[in-house]
Design a protein around this motif. Structure first.
Motif: not given
Length: 71
Positions: A28, A32-33
């Protein structure tokens, strides 16, 4: 002849930062990065050797990231 396309930039992220995290949390966080592809692998899994820009690999042992690398 067509020009060779410039590959997209990878996130400026250190794969070692994921070691020790729970595998689902690490995946996750990686997405996101900005990692476009994340794959979790069991220890000893046979994988192809081609380098894919934007891919982050995790070796997962007992539900935790034991090793992480780009490509």
């Amino acid at each position: 002849m067509a020009p060779i396309p410039t590959p997209p930039r990878e996130p400026s992220d250190n794969p070692d930062a994921y070691v020790g995290l729970a595998a689902d949390r690490a995946e996750h966080l990686a997405r996101e990065r900005g990692w476009s592809s994340v794959r979790a692998l069991a220890p000893g899994t046979i994988v192809t050797m081609e380098y894919r820009v934007g891919r982050l690999n995790f070796e997962v042992r007992e539900g935790r990231v034991a090793r992480a690398w780009k490509g």
